[in-house]
Design a protein around this motif. Sequence first.
Motif, PDB file in Angstrom:
ATOM      1  N   LEU A   1       0.823  -1.214   0.000  1.00  0.00           N
ATOM      2  CA  LEU A   1       0.000   0.000   0.000  1.00  0.00           C
ATOM      3  C   LEU A   1       0.857   1.264   0.000  1.00  0.00           C
ATOM      4  O   LEU A   1       0.503   2.253  -0.643  1.00  0.00           O
ATOM      5  N   ASP A   2       1.979   1.224   0.698  1.00  0.00           N
ATOM      6  CA  ASP A   2       2.821   2.415   0.722  1.00  0.00           C
ATOM      7  C   ASP A   2       3.511   2.630  -0.618  1.00  0.00           C
ATOM      8  O   ASP A   2       3.688   3.771  -1.054  1.00  0.00           O
TER       9      ASP A   2
ATOM     10  N   ARG B   1       0.903   4.206  -2.676  1.00  0.00           N
ATOM     11  CA  ARG B   1       0.736   5.605  -2.252  1.00  0.00           C
ATOM     12  C   ARG B   1       1.792   6.503  -2.869  1.00  0.00           C
ATOM     13  O   ARG B   1       1.495   7.602  -3.353  1.00  0.00           O
TER      14      ARG B   1
ATOM     15  N   PRO C   1      -0.551   6.232  -7.147  1.00  0.00           N
ATOM     16  CA  PRO C   1      -1.711   6.525  -6.301  1.00  0.00           C
ATOM     17  C   PRO C   1      -3.064   6.301  -6.961  1.00  0.00           C
ATOM     18  O   PRO C   1      -4.079   6.235  -6.259  1.00  0.00           O
TER      19      PRO C   1
ATOM     20  N   TYR D   1      -5.178   3.444   4.982  1.00  0.00           N
ATOM     21  CA  TYR D   1      -4.658   4.064   3.764  1.00  0.00           C
ATOM     22  C   TYR D   1      -5.768   4.704   2.930  1.00  0.00           C
ATOM     23  O   TYR D   1      -5.530   5.700   2.248  1.00  0.00           O
TER      24      TYR D   1
ATOM     25  N   TYR E   1      -4.954   8.527   2.968  1.00  0.00           N
ATOM     26  CA  TYR E   1      -4.279   8.795   1.704  1.00  0.00           C
ATOM     27  C   TYR E   1      -5.181   8.604   0.488  1.00  0.00           C
ATOM     28  O   TYR E   1      -4.719   8.755  -0.647  1.00  0.00           O
TER      29      TYR E   1
ATOM     30  N   THR F   1      -6.264   5.924  -0.771  1.00  0.00           N
ATOM     31  CA  THR F   1      -5.887   4.771  -1.579  1.00  0.00           C
ATOM     32  C   THR F   1      -7.112   3.872  -1.745  1.00  0.00           C
ATOM     33  O   THR F   1      -7.606   3.304  -0.770  1.00  0.00           O
TER      34      THR F   1
END
Length: 296
Positions: free
Chosen positions: A92-93, A96, A100, A147, A151, A153
């Motif tokens: 997920l990071d 991100r 994205p 997330y 963010y 996501t």
Amino acid sequence: MKILIIGARGFIGSHAYHFFSKDHQVWGADVLTSGDTNFFLLNRVNTDFNQIFETEKFDLCLNASGNGSVPVSINNPLLDFELNVSNTIKILDAIRIHNPQCKYIHLSSAAVYGNPVSLPVTENMTLRPLSPYGWHKLYAEQICKEYFSLYNTASIMLRIFSVYGENLKKQLFWDIYQKTLQSKNIELFGTGFETRDFIYIQDLMQAINCIIDKGLFNGEAINVSSGIETTIKDAAEIFCTSLNKEKTVTFNKITKPGDPLNWKADISLLTNLGFKNNTSIETGLKSTGKWLKENI
């Protein structure tokens, strides 16, 4: 659509790779090597997903990786945490930072429910996992929600119940098949009256397809199964019949650690997305048995 399947050499991941390759541009990633051109080989230790999303941009990422064994999680909870939790936040990071706009599908598990207080199991029930595997699947779901919330996501979690089919070399039907090769008497754990909600692998592919087309991707969790409750005793007997083998199935009345007693999913959210369970357990187990006899 450009799709990345992480865990593309595993049971669900390999089926997804072939299913979606018919209509989409599909890339795979796994710790096992592959002869496919569009493929990323991952390190088993301290896996880094940044290079994948730096190199290519995807419309969708399906995470079918991780440990799928409750006994392994009990014997090695740290390994299970690394594979099912740490790798989730790494993926997920990387999305991100580098990609994205990529939607994320996380394969969670009905193990997050533990022993539900009533049936059918709805997505808003209290979550009471029974094993490290169940707890770690729950932690991974919380990371997906984190997330999405912080963010944006786009993600959705699939709480998959008891999936079975060709290429699965573990769990109930694999265990039964191995025992049929050795004896006429098949002994299994439990009483036989425990229940599961089985879903055939090709129906799971159709469910994922419906979710891709119509899912909200707002950090929600959704049950994925047939919505049909079957006893382990009935499933075992149907499977032995599909193998054309006269076997006696008995149960030792021992409950394995981490195993729930009864499962039946409420799949209203899934059916509202257009899903229909097309394969009876008799038909699915016949196909599974045929594959085992031809390949094992």
